[in-house]
Each structure stands twice: as structure tokens, then as C-alpha cells.
Scaffold this motif. Structure first.
Motif, PDB file in Angstrom:
ATOM      1  N   HIS A  69       0.932  -1.167  -0.056  1.00 20.29           N
ATOM      2  CA  HIS A  69       0.158  -0.068  -0.026  1.00 20.29           C
ATOM      3  C   HIS A  69       0.794   1.274   0.046  1.00 20.29           C
ATOM      4  N   ASP A  72       1.535   2.018  -3.536  1.00 14.56           N
ATOM      5  CA  ASP A  72       0.339   2.000  -4.323  1.00 14.56           C
ATOM      6  C   ASP A  72       0.466   0.963  -5.170  1.00 14.56           C
ATOM      7  N   GLN A  73       0.827  -0.415  -4.809  1.00 14.88           N
ATOM      8  CA  GLN A  73       0.815  -1.596  -5.570  1.00 14.88           C
ATOM      9  C   GLN A  73      -0.275  -2.308  -5.040  1.00 14.88           C
ATOM     10  N   SER A 212      -6.466   8.214  -7.029  1.00 13.02           N
ATOM     11  CA  SER A 212      -6.018   6.783  -6.872  1.00 13.02           C
ATOM     12  C   SER A 212      -6.788   6.054  -5.744  1.00 13.02           C
ATOM     13  N   ARG A 213      -6.843   4.750  -6.129  1.00 14.45           N
ATOM     14  CA  ARG A 213      -7.408   3.723  -5.225  1.00 14.45           C
ATOM     15  C   ARG A 213      -6.580   2.708  -5.076  1.00 14.45           C
ATOM     16  N   PHE A 214      -6.376   2.211  -3.741  1.00 16.17           N
ATOM     17  CA  PHE A 214      -5.632   0.872  -3.504  1.00 16.17           C
ATOM     18  C   PHE A 214      -6.619  -0.353  -3.778  1.00 16.17           C
ATOM     19  N   ASN A 238      -2.967  -4.805 -10.549  1.00 17.85           N
ATOM     20  CA  ASN A 238      -1.484  -3.758 -11.276  1.00 17.85           C
ATOM     21  C   ASN A 238      -1.592  -3.983 -12.770  1.00 17.85           C
TER      22      ASN A 238
END
Length: 380
Positions: A69, A72-73, A212-214, A238
Motif C-alpha cells: 500500500h 501504491d501496488q 488513486s485507489r488501493f 496492477n
């Protein structure tokens, strides 16, 4: 930039300047080692506000989720059933809240049958999390209404059916993260609910901070039958890791499934390995206090009516398959296998009879189950 083992490909640029090589500093090198699984991320203890105790492997799972997290992965937690994927995800959300990083609602998509369990587990282990359900006839039907209903909410639960049906409403919300439970539900990349889930994982256009959303996927079976299922999962988590579907098909799916190319398989595992964490209950280094699995094998023959129906179905279906065009044979074989399984369970399933008209004489399996239960009760 200084020289290093990390080099750019021909034509790559940074600030319009060609990239030939660079050297990572100590902090970046430490991150890269963890990222490539040369060194496991540090475990994290249960965060403040978590009403429970995490096992050591669950602390490692929490640390792994927090690590990905941070960069951002997307992450796929693929632990064996019973190892506590639900608990680890709730601990991760509580960790974000304790660190004051949980600023917007997180959407969790799950089969309808487990929504109640998610709500119950959240109330038991993370009582500080404010949980809401997007479900039922009174659910908000517009983005404005949903946004108003989610003021102060941390976690929103919804089903795969509503993910597809309410996609236009859900897509417009500025979610902090999207979690899919039982992620094998999106394995068919052409299915509408799979496409809806992947679209929902994309950044929201026009949102503050880039939208952006995890992305997190929970599943006990990351790959069930085909390598292509892995592409659908990674395209949600991803998208750039495995490229687009035509590239993946030519580079990995065809070489692996058609020709058994072990080199392509190793390369594929190396690419997705950092983003998938899987532990098994049979691994004593993970959990050692589980009792040994006890298996009882009971061989049950078919009742006379089952044998008759089974043989008749095989003869009729094989004749039909032999006469069918080449493109239809595969589907008819699968249909035959399904029908034979129904006959073995109970003829009424294959004959589509009213359950009330079933006779215990139709199947010996029911009697076998009855005898087995009685024997186990007597042994106690």
C-alpha cells in the motif's frame, strides 16, 4: 547518475534525458530488496483499536499489505481457507485508521452469502470502523445520494451483483480503496462483473489528488484452471505488470497452456510473485496448532435406478457428441459431466423433479450418509 546494476532500456528517458543507469541509495535499496522479495516486509502488530490478537503469520500478512500500500501496488492475499484473510484485511483497515490515513470510504465487494459475516467480523474485531451496506431496495440510487449516505463511513459492503448493476453509481464515488473478496469471481476477464471490478479499481478522473485507489484481492484459489485467470486478477490489481490481454496471451498463456513452456512459467511467477501472498494450513511453519486433517473414505455404489439412468445418459450423450460439429463438442462434454455428477448425487437433480417427490430408494448415498453420521455419534 551513477552506474549500477539497475539500467534503463534503450530509449527510456527521465526529464527528456536518456537513462543509462543509476545507483540506489541505502533507503531505496532496502525498499527494492523487499519489493522483489529478496527480503520480506517487516511484520506489524495488531493496531490500536483492533479487538483481538494476530498470529505471527497474520502480523506478517498485515506488514505485507501495508508495504505494498505504501508504494501504491495492488495486493492479492491468497492464504488457504481458515487462515484469517478477513481478519488480516480488517486489521489493515484499522491500521490505516490508527495512522490517520483512512480519509475516504473503502468499498468491499463480496458474494451476497458472506456480507453478513463481514459485518459481524468487523463489529467484533474493528468496532471503531464505521461500516455501511450498499444493498437492498432502499440503497442510494444516485452518486449524490450515495455520497451523502457515506459521510463518516469507513467501509462499504456490497455484492458482485450490485457491483455490475450499480456500476454507474459506484464508479463516480471517490473511494480510497477497492477490495474484492472471493476474487476468483472475476477470473473470466470477459464477464461483465469482472470488467466492472477492474474499472472500479482504476483512478477516478477529476478527483482531488488524482483519485488513486488501493486495490486488494482476497482469494483462496488465485488460479483454478487456466493461466488467463491470473491476467484478470492482475489487471485489477496492477494492470501494467502483465500488459494487455493480447500481449499476455501471446507471451504467457499460449506458451504455457499449449506447449508447457517452463521458462515462460518461471518468468510469469517472477512477475506476479511480489504481489501474491499465499500460505497453506499444511505448512507447520505457518500454523502448528491445527489438528491433523482426518479423511474417511466411504465407497458407495449407485442404486439400480441411478445405474440405469447413468448408462442411458452416457450412451445418448456420446452418440450426440460424435454427431456434433467440432466447435460444439467441448461444451457438450462439459454438459455431460455435469449431468453425470447430478445423477450420482441424486437422480431428481438430473430429472429436475420436485424435491418433495424424491424417494429415498432413488439413491444409496443418502443412506450411506445416514449410516456414517450414526456411526460417528456412537463413537463419541
Amino acid at each position: 547518475m551513477c552506474s549500477s546494476d539497475l539500467t534503463g532500456n534503450e530509449g527510456e528517458t527521465l526529464q527528456r534525458l536518456p537513462v543509462h543507469a543509476f545507483t540506489a541509495g541505502p533507503r531505496l535499496q532496502a525498499v527494492l530488496e523487499q519489493y522483489h522479495q529478496q527480503k520480506a516486509p517487516d511484520p506489524l502488530p495488531a493496531p490500536p483499536g483492533f479487538a483481538g490478537q494476530l498470529r505471527p503469520y497474520q502480523e506478517r500478512g498485515l506488514g505485507w499489505l501495508a508495504f505494498l500500500h505504501r508504494f501504491d501496488q495492488g495486493a492479492c492475499l491468497a492464504d488457504d481457507m481458515g487462515l484469517g484473510k478477513t481478519i488480516q484485511l480488517l486489521a489493515f483497515l484499522q491500521h490505516l485508521k490508527a495512522e490517520e490515513e483512512l480519509k475516504r470510504p473503502v468499498l468491499l465487494v463480496a458474494p451476497t452469502s458472506v456480507l453478513t459475516n463481514w459485518k459481524r467480523e468487523a463489529a467484533a474485531f474493528t468496532p471503531d470502523l464505521v461500516v455501511n451496506e450498499h444493498y437492498g431496495p432502499r440503497r442510494p440510487s444516485s452518486p449524490d445520494a450515495l455520497n451523502k449516505a457515506l459521510k463518516g463511513v469507513d467501509l462499504v459492503l456490497t455484492s458482485y451483483g450490485l457491483l455490475q448493476r450499480d456500476s454507474e453509481v459506484l464508479d463516480k464515488l471517490d473511494w480510497q480503496g477497492v477490495v474484492i473478496d472471493e476474487a476468483q469471481a472475476i477470473k473470466n476477464h470477459n464477464a461483465k462483473q469482472s470488467m466492472a471490478a477492474r474499472d472500479l479499481g482504476r483512478p477516478l478522473r477529476g478527483a482531488k489528488g488524482g483519485g488513486s485507489r488501493f486495490r486488494i484481492a482476497l482469494t483462496g484459489t488465485p488460479v483454478e484452471n487456466r493461466v488467463s485467470e491470473l491476467w484478470a486478477l492482475m489487471d485489477f490489481l496492477n494492470p501494467k505488470v502483465l500488459g494487455d490481454e493480447p500481449f499476455f496471451r501471446q507471451r504467457y498463456r499460449l506458451p504455457i497452456e499449449r506447449y508447457g513452456d517452463m521458462s515462460s512459467l518461471r518468468d510469469l511467477k517472477g512477475r506476479v510473485g511480489p504481489f501474491i501472498l499465499r500460505r497453506l494450513k499444511t505448512d507447520k511453519s505457518i500454523i502448528s496448532d491445527l489438528p491433523e486433517k482426518l479423511e474417511l473414505h466411504e465407497w458407495v455404489g449407485l442404486a439400480p435406478e441411478q445405474k440405469k439412468l447413468y448408462n442411458k445418459t452416457v450412451e445418448e450423450s456420446l452418440d450426440a457428441i460424435a454427431r456434433a460439429p467440432l466447435g460444439q463438442k467441448h461444451g457438450q462434454v462439459l454438459a455431460l459431466l455435469t449431468r453425470l455428477k447430478q445423477i450420482c448425487n441424486h437422480p431428481a437433480l438430473a430429472l429436475k423433479q420436485d424435491p418433495d417427490t424424491r424417494s429415498e430408494e432413488h439413491t444409496s448415498e443418502l443412506q450411506s450418509h445416514h449410516d456414517l453420521v450414526c456411526r460417528l455419534l456412537l463413537e463419541k
